[in-house]
Scaffold this active site. Structure first.
Site, short mmCIF file in Angstrom:
data_model
loop_
_atom_site.label_atom_id
_atom_site.label_comp_id
_atom_site.label_asym_id
_atom_site.label_seq_id
_atom_site.Cartn_x
_atom_site.Cartn_y
_atom_site.Cartn_z
N HIS A 1 -9.88 1.64 0.48
CA HIS A 1 -8.42 1.52 0.45
C HIS A 1 -8.03 0.90 -0.89
O HIS A 1 -8.25 -0.28 -1.14
CB HIS A 1 -7.96 0.65 1.60
CG HIS A 1 -6.47 0.63 1.80
ND1 HIS A 1 -5.59 1.23 0.91
CD2 HIS A 1 -5.71 0.09 2.78
CE1 HIS A 1 -4.37 1.06 1.35
NE2 HIS A 1 -4.39 0.38 2.48
N CYS B 1 0.80 -1.23 0.00
CA CYS B 1 0.00 0.00 0.00
C CYS B 1 0.83 1.28 0.00
O CYS B 1 0.27 2.37 -0.03
CB CYS B 1 -0.96 -0.02 1.18
SG CYS B 1 -1.95 -1.53 1.22
N HIS C 1 -2.70 8.12 6.16
CA HIS C 1 -2.98 6.81 5.56
C HIS C 1 -4.33 6.33 6.09
O HIS C 1 -5.16 5.88 5.32
CB HIS C 1 -1.87 5.83 5.91
CG HIS C 1 -1.95 4.53 5.20
ND1 HIS C 1 -2.09 4.44 3.83
CD2 HIS C 1 -1.94 3.24 5.66
CE1 HIS C 1 -2.16 3.16 3.47
NE2 HIS C 1 -2.06 2.42 4.57
#
Length: 401
Positions: free
Chosen positions: A329, A163, A294
């Site tokens: 996400h 990620c 994040h």
């Protein structure tokens, strides 16, 4: 060599819009893209909400201006659409005018296509045009597809660090320009939904069965998403005479070497990444106007990231929010999508709210911004992206002076 890294173009596609304008409208109208899974066959279809782009592969092919016989994986098509918008907004008419590269990030590449065709691949008696998709499984295929369609020849690279992937693609692009190896680089990332991803995160038990709630004491996990984001970064020479959207002023990455899928509880890796970004930029934490966190909504990430932010900012944390309750996400694409959102925050002096937040985390000193905030000028934005394997990256975007 260039001491400055200028952002001259950007493009994005996600669950909240097919381009930058649509995405900005959704962000300002607090319009989340989280909903029911439609384009992937999955037993979890009705159990886990996702941030899905509501277009079929055929529709994405048409959106990219390709004929039906030019179909590719969903990951590659999403990436091409965002990269095309970035190149167009940068006003690039001749891709060969300067030494131009592309660095694209992805976590699963063509996995979605492989899931649909692997039984056919294993049957030696079956033949067909679909055999061409065998090569599309590996992550670099999407980068080559995007590069071929844009005409980029000078440099191609693919980054897959979970990620944090597209933050690292942006960082590498900037370093190539600063070292005089390229004049401009199309940097970003793309990822599409797949059963592999959904089942994997189900196994980890970190998917929220409702809309995710980053930094909330009662958070239950993340919502998966898909999409792509790309920005065009250029040297001072290549960007001369162009509109500068923002500058990439700082970047840093690290690895906390703590666990395969979990961040260190004390946020050591996140702290180091942010600290490096500040050193590159020459800025101080007090210079930051907004942190695009994040902020996945998982118990571990939000604690780890929040602890690191509290430490770095000495508990004087500026406005902060996570935009993942909008898009889900998007894994390897998230840093690039949020890079676009960070530049939009600077351009429009706006902080996008941390949706679904209600209950403060007792362990942290700060509360995220929960309403659309236009109360101050946004000059510097810190954007964090952390991934499995301990990969942690931080970027700082600044207003062009």
């Amino acid at each position: 060599m260039s001491s400055k890294i200028y952002i001259t173009g950007m493009g994005v596609i996600s669950a909240i819009g097919n381009n930058v304008a649509e995405s900005l409208a959704s962000l300002e109208q607090l319009k989340s893209g989280i909903g029911t899974l439609e384009n992937v066959r999955s037993r979890h279809k009705d159990n886990v909400p996702v941030g899905e782009v509501k277009s079929t592969n055929e529709q994405l092919t048409a959106m990219a201006g390709l004929t039906p016989d030019k179909q590719s994986t969903r990951t590659a098509l999403l990436g091409l659409i965002a990269a095309q918008e970035a190149v167009q907004s940068a006003g690039i008419k001749n891709i060969r005018e300067f030494r131009t590269g592309i660095i694209s990030a992805t976590s699963v590449g063509g996995m979605g296509m492989t899931e649909d065709l692997w039984l056919d691949y294993l049957n030696p008696e079956k033949t067909g045009d679909w055999l061409k998709y065998i090569e599309a499984h590996e992550c670099g295929d999407s980068t080559e597809f995007i590069a071929d369609n844009l005409g980029v020849k000078d440099y191609l690279s693919t980054i897959s660090t979970a990620c944090s992937s597209s933050a690292n693609s942006i960082m590498l692009g900037a370093r190539l320009i600063k070292h005089g190896l390229l004049d401009r680089v199309i940097v970003g990332g793309t990822d599409s939904m797949s059963r592999f991803t959904i089942n994997g995160f189900m196994t980890l038990m970190i998917l929220d069965k409702e809309h995710c709630k980053p930094f909330d004491a009662n958070r239950q996990g993340l919502n998966l998403g898909e999409g792509a984001g790309f920005i065009v970064i250029e040297s001072e020479k290549a960007a001369a005479g162009k509109e500068i959207l923002a500058e990439l002023s700082g970047y840093g990455n690290s690895n906390d070497a703590y666990h395969q899928t979990a961040s260190s509880p004390d946020g050591a890796g996140a702290y180091l990444a942010m600290e490096k970004a500040f050193k590159v930029s020459g800025l101080k934490p007090s210079d930051i106007d907004y942190i695009n966190a994040h902020g996945t909504g998982t118990a571990i990430n939000d604690m780890s990231e929040g602890t690191a932010i509290d430490r770095l900012f000495n508990k004087n944390v500026p406005s902060i929010s996570s935009t993942k309750a909008y898009t889900g996400h998007t894994l390897g694409a998230c840093a690039a999508i949020e890079a676009v959102f960070s530049v939009l925050a600077i351009q429009h002096n706006v902080i996008f709210p941390n949706m679904n937040y209600k209950t403060p985390m007792e362990e942290l000193s700060f509360k995220p911004t929960t309403q659309l905030d236009r109360s101050k000028k946004i000059t510097h934005v810190l954007s964090n992206s952390f991934g499995f394997g301990g990969n942690t990256s931080a970027l700082i975007f600044s207003r062009h002076q």
